[in-house]
Write a protein that holds these residues in place. Structure first.
Motif: not given
Length: 613
Positions: A393-402, A433-439
């Motif tokens: 959940w921590y990773t998914c939540n960070n992805i959503i936030d990113g 680091d599993m940081v989300a980046k829009i492309s």
């Protein structure tokens, strides 16, 4: 001095209603700004409210911690005049060299949602000779003074660090004083992340935001005494200095060679511009370099394939890994779409957007070179059972936030107002680091400052993620991207595709299923078991709640992305109850004539015209 003389940048939230000349809101705004001008100078920070009901306005002014009371009053006065002259939105914020002024019809006091903004002046700073080494010293300085600011009553700190015998780095950080120490630290930490995204290669840079600002320069740009004089805890032996001197010499020689090479490229590029209208500002790589990096587009380096072409992994001569997007010659993304994507990305700098490193045009070849994302795209993780097991959940939540913060930047905080129009999990990349980046900005569109929506006869995008008003009528706005974000959020939480529900017993779409569970009070049944085990139920339910708000059928009912960030952070109390979503999006893809787009993947459908002539 003119009111725009020290204006760094401005944010006018035109997606909200504009006020009219001589109406009550404008009269109240003038009273509010006048009050800010007269009252901020005493302490350097001031909040106030004017008016009642629909004409109630909240205002805030912050002066830089080193500004004198006279300079503070003058700056707030000029900023107040500037914001009246440049903006007529009911929510706006302007940043000057020594102050910032904000007003809104919404109560934003103590709201800590972060969105960074880069002043145009960042492009004027010189390039650092050794960016990685310079950045190491810089972050040591900025993190130390951030800690100091958090613990000070003014929430302001300055500092300096000796980078070499002849060069010093100066830094400044500041938060608005309506924040807690923890919120200030988190804001500054986010701003420092953005500082790397915008200014990693430069000797100076600035990031401003609603609640905190950071700046560094190779010269002293602030007044008063320095609160921290630091030395980097590293070896300073003669051997190291001599080694560093040789590196500087080599870098200098390479810099000269690169300058000559850049000059040659500029001549060539200007010739290409005359033929094809490509902007001279764009980074350019020749085909031979890209072929060498990808081993001549070897199938072993293939990362994936989409409607517009194939993406390959590449390795540049300096050892840097890159991703190369090679547009298909059969693709209908022609030169205009290619130019659009390159021009857009070259001007965008945010840690939640993929970074463009270069481009190439030679004959029929059109190539884009991006930073390499080792974890590929989001869809691989959320729709593959083995990969999904790696997500908590921590990773998914960070992805959503990113993703949300990246969209806030596109919609509100970049120099341009940009609508992505094709947001989906495969266009969200993940770094190491599993940081989300829009492309993938090939279908993006730029809006004017006071433009809130537009209409097109050429609808592009992916069914299942397109907002109903866009797919059916060609109408698009920031709320179109909000809808797409809501679909992705619900897919992340459930691990299921929106379109994958078609003709199942549960519902026709994921949105319909989520709505059914929500109305029955069984929303936790939507959650993938692995997330349910690792997350708190209240946080997950809040995310589902926000997702349903984003996919409401009427775009006016959907929140803006800045409101989404606030809601996800739990900073706005209980969100409003969602209304029924649009359910048709999954079914539409099934009845579309595939002959319209034979070269596109099953889920990437493009309709050239959907409105009657």
């Amino acid at each position: 001095m003119s009111v725009e003389a020290d204006n760094l940048t401005i944010s006018c939230q035109y997606e909200y209603e504009n006020y009219l000349t001589n109406d009550t809101f404008e009269s109240n705004l003038k009273l509010l700004l006048d009050s800010l001008s007269h009252n901020t100078a005493t302490t350097g920070f001031y909040n106030t409210t004017v008016g009642e009901g629909l004409n109630r306005i909240n205002g805030q002014a912050l002066c830089r911690g080193d500004a004198s009371s006279t300079a503070c009053e003058s700056c707030v006065s000029n900023a107040s005049q500037g914001i009246m002259k440049l903006c007529n939105a009911k929510d706006a914020l302007i940043w000057y060299e020594l102050c910032q002024v904000r007003y809104s019809f919404q109560d934003f006091f103590s709201n800590t949602a972060y969105t960074g903004k880069y002043p145009d002046s960042n492009g004027q700073d010189k390039l650092a000779s050794d960016p990685a080494d310079y950045y190491t010293y810089l972050m040591y300085l900025m993190k130390n003074i951030s800690t100091e600011a958090v613990n000070s009553t003014q929430m302001f700190a300055t500092g300096q660090i000796n980078y070499s015998l002849s060069q010093t780095i100066y830094g400044l950080v500041q938060c608005t004083r309506d924040m807690s120490g923890d919120d200030c630290y988190n804001c500054l930490n986010s701003a420092l992340g953005d500082l790397k995204a915008c200014c990693y290669l430069r000797e100076g840079g600035t990031v401003v935001s609603r609640n905190c600002n950071v700046r560094y320069e190779p010269y002293r740009f602030f007044n008063g005494s320095i609160t921290s004089v630091l030395s980097y805890p590293a070896s300073t032996g003669t051997g190291d200095k001599w080694k560093k001197g040789r590196i500087v010499l080599i870098v200098g020689i390479l810099g000269l060679l690169l300058a000559v090479l850049a000059g040659s490229c500029a001549v060539y590029f200007n010739w290409r511009k005359a033929k094809q209208g490509i902007s001279e500002e764009l980074p350019f790589m020749d085909l031979a370099t890209i072929k060498a990096a990808t081993d001549d587009f070897s199938s072993s380096n293939k990362l994936g394939q989409g409607g517009f072409g194939t993406v390959y992994k590449g390795l540049l001569s300096d050892g840097k890994e890159v991703a190369v997007k090679r547009l298909s010659r059969k693709s209908w993304q022609g030169l205009e779409e290619f130019k659009n994507e390159v021009i857009l990305i070259a001007k965008l700098q945010h840690r939640n957007l993929v970074r463009l490193l270069g481009c190439g045009i030679e004959g029929d070849e059109k190539l884009l070179v991006y930073e390499f994302m080792p974890n590929k795209s989001l869809d691989i993780y959320i729709f593959d059972s083995d990969k999904r097991a790696q997500l908590d959940w921590y990773t998914c939540n960070n992805i959503i936030d990113g993703i949300a913060r990246g969209l806030v930047y596109l919609h509100e905080d970049s120099r341009l107002r940009i609508i992505h129009r094709d947001l989906k999990p495969s266009n969200v990349l993940l770094d190491h680091d599993m940081v989300a980046k829009i492309s993938d900005f090939g279908m993006a569109r730029i809006f004017c400052e006071n433009q809130s929506s537009a209409k097109t006869r050429r609808v592009v995008g992916t069914y299942g993620y397109m907002a109903p008003e866009y797919a059916m009528e060609g109408l698009f706005s920031v709320k179109s991207d909000v809808f797409s974000f809501g679909v992705i959020l619900l897919e992340i939480i459930s691990g299921k595709r929106n379109s994958g529900f078609y003709l199942t017993e549960q519902a026709q779409t994921l949105l319909a299923y989520a709505w059914k569970l929500w109305t029955e009070g069984k929303e936790l049944e939507l959650v993938d078991p692995s997330l349910a085990e690792s997350g708190q139920a209240a946080e997950i339910v809040r995310c589902i709640h926000v997702g349903l708000l984003c996919v409401q059928e009427d775009p006016e009912d959907r929140p803006t992305m800045s409101e989404v960030v606030t809601l996800l952070g739990g900073q706005k109390g209980t969100p409003p109850e969602p209304k029924k979503p649009a359910f048709w999006v999954g079914r539409a893809a099934q009845v579309l004539d595939r002959s319209l787009a034979p070269n596109l993947p099953a889920n990437d459908i493009t309709v050239s015209s959907i409105s009657p002539r």
